[in-house]
Design a protein around this motif. Structure first.
Motif, PDB file in Angstrom:
ATOM      1  N   ASP A   1       3.007   2.431  -2.128  1.00 13.95           N
ATOM      2  CA  ASP A   1       3.157   3.119  -3.419  1.00 13.95           C
ATOM      3  C   ASP A   1       2.147   2.622  -4.444  1.00 13.95           C
ATOM      4  O   ASP A   1       2.401   2.592  -5.630  1.00 13.95           O
ATOM      5  CB  ASP A   1       4.581   2.983  -3.963  1.00 13.95           C
ATOM      6  N   GLN A   2       0.967   2.268  -3.948  1.00 10.09           N
ATOM      7  CA  GLN A   2      -0.083   1.777  -4.836  1.00 10.09           C
ATOM      8  C   GLN A   2      -0.813   2.962  -5.459  1.00 10.09           C
ATOM      9  O   GLN A   2      -1.672   3.584  -4.839  1.00 10.09           O
ATOM     10  CB  GLN A   2      -1.052   0.898  -4.040  1.00 10.09           C
ATOM     11  N   ALA A   3      -0.416   3.275  -6.675  1.00 10.85           N
ATOM     12  CA  ALA A   3      -0.974   4.429  -7.377  1.00 10.85           C
ATOM     13  C   ALA A   3      -0.852   4.191  -8.880  1.00 10.85           C
ATOM     14  O   ALA A   3      -0.091   3.337  -9.331  1.00 10.85           O
ATOM     15  CB  ALA A   3      -0.223   5.695  -6.990  1.00 10.85           C
ATOM     16  N   TYR A   4      -1.612   4.950  -9.628  1.00 10.87           N
ATOM     17  CA  TYR A   4      -1.484   4.903 -11.080  1.00 10.87           C
ATOM     18  C   TYR A   4      -1.371   6.326 -11.606  1.00 10.87           C
ATOM     19  O   TYR A   4      -2.169   7.171 -11.218  1.00 10.87           O
ATOM     20  CB  TYR A   4      -2.689   4.219 -11.735  1.00 10.87           C
TER      21      TYR A   4
ATOM     22  N   ASN B   1       0.799  -1.223   0.000  1.00  8.49           N
ATOM     23  CA  ASN B   1       0.000   0.000   0.000  1.00  8.49           C
ATOM     24  C   ASN B   1       0.834   1.277   0.000  1.00  8.49           C
ATOM     25  O   ASN B   1       0.287   2.366  -0.146  1.00  8.49           O
ATOM     26  CB  ASN B   1      -0.932   0.023   1.216  1.00  8.49           C
TER      27      ASN B   1
ATOM     28  N   ASN C   1       7.612   6.569   2.120  1.00  5.81           N
ATOM     29  CA  ASN C   1       6.482   6.340   3.010  1.00  5.81           C
ATOM     30  C   ASN C   1       6.851   5.409   4.162  1.00  5.81           C
ATOM     31  O   ASN C   1       6.408   5.606   5.298  1.00  5.81           O
ATOM     32  CB  ASN C   1       5.282   5.801   2.227  1.00  5.81           C
TER      33      ASN C   1
ATOM     34  N   PRO D   1       4.445   5.110  -9.189  1.00  3.55           N
ATOM     35  CA  PRO D   1       5.454   6.098  -8.798  1.00  3.55           C
ATOM     36  C   PRO D   1       6.784   5.484  -8.373  1.00  3.55           C
ATOM     37  O   PRO D   1       7.540   6.085  -7.623  1.00  3.55           O
ATOM     38  CB  PRO D   1       4.783   6.800  -7.615  1.00  3.55           C
TER      39      PRO D   1
END
Length: 158
Positions: free
Chosen positions: A30-33, A28, A45, A36
């Protein structure tokens, strides 16, 4: 049992035993779209979260992440306090992994996840350092697996 289930059981066993610890689900961080990763967001983080826990007196961290065993040095450096790391790679045969994924994934994504999982498992086993503990999960309960991981870390037995 997957890493999240095992981590939750480790948390439960340590809590019952009164062992002070924290749990961070690294997937969780760096869970992004779009992804990153090139910005080292997971490490940043983790550094922030671990710093907060450390200030509150925590010294034991259960950290889970799909491929964290590939970047142990980077994650350890992000923590900033030269941690003693016990790295564990949970293993399962292809049949077991496919059965577990079938309980979690549905529709057309299942086949893709099964194929990716099998490829990733073989790759991790080949590239991960020999000092990383391999813990087989086939035919075992989450309680047994968690107890083994706690033992490998040298933490008080539940």
């Amino acid at each position: 049992m997957g890493k999240t289930s095992v981590a939750a059981e480790i948390h439960e066993q340590l809590s019952v035993a009164g062992v002070r610890h924290c749990l961070i689900e690294g997937d969780n961080l760096d869970q992004a779209y779009p992804a990153p990763w090139e910005h080292k967001l997971a490490e940043r983080n983790l550094a922030a979260m671990w710093g907060n826990y450390r200030r509150l007196g925590y010294r034991r961290l259960v950290y889970t992440n799909t491929a964290s065993v590939r970047v142990i040095d980077e994650l350890s450096a992000a923590m900033g306090d030269d941690p003693r790391v016990t790295a564990v790679l949970l293993t399962a045969g292809d049949t077991t992994a496919a059965e577990r994924l079938a309980r979690r994934e549905i529709g057309t994504a299942l086949r893709r996840h099964v194929e990716r999982s099998a490829l990733a498992a073989r790759e991790l086993d080949e590239v991960v350092a020999d000092w990383v503990h391999r813990v087989p999960t086939d035919g075992r309960t989450v309680t047994e697996i968690a107890a083994e991981v706690i033992g490998l870390a040298g933490w008080p037995a539940p």
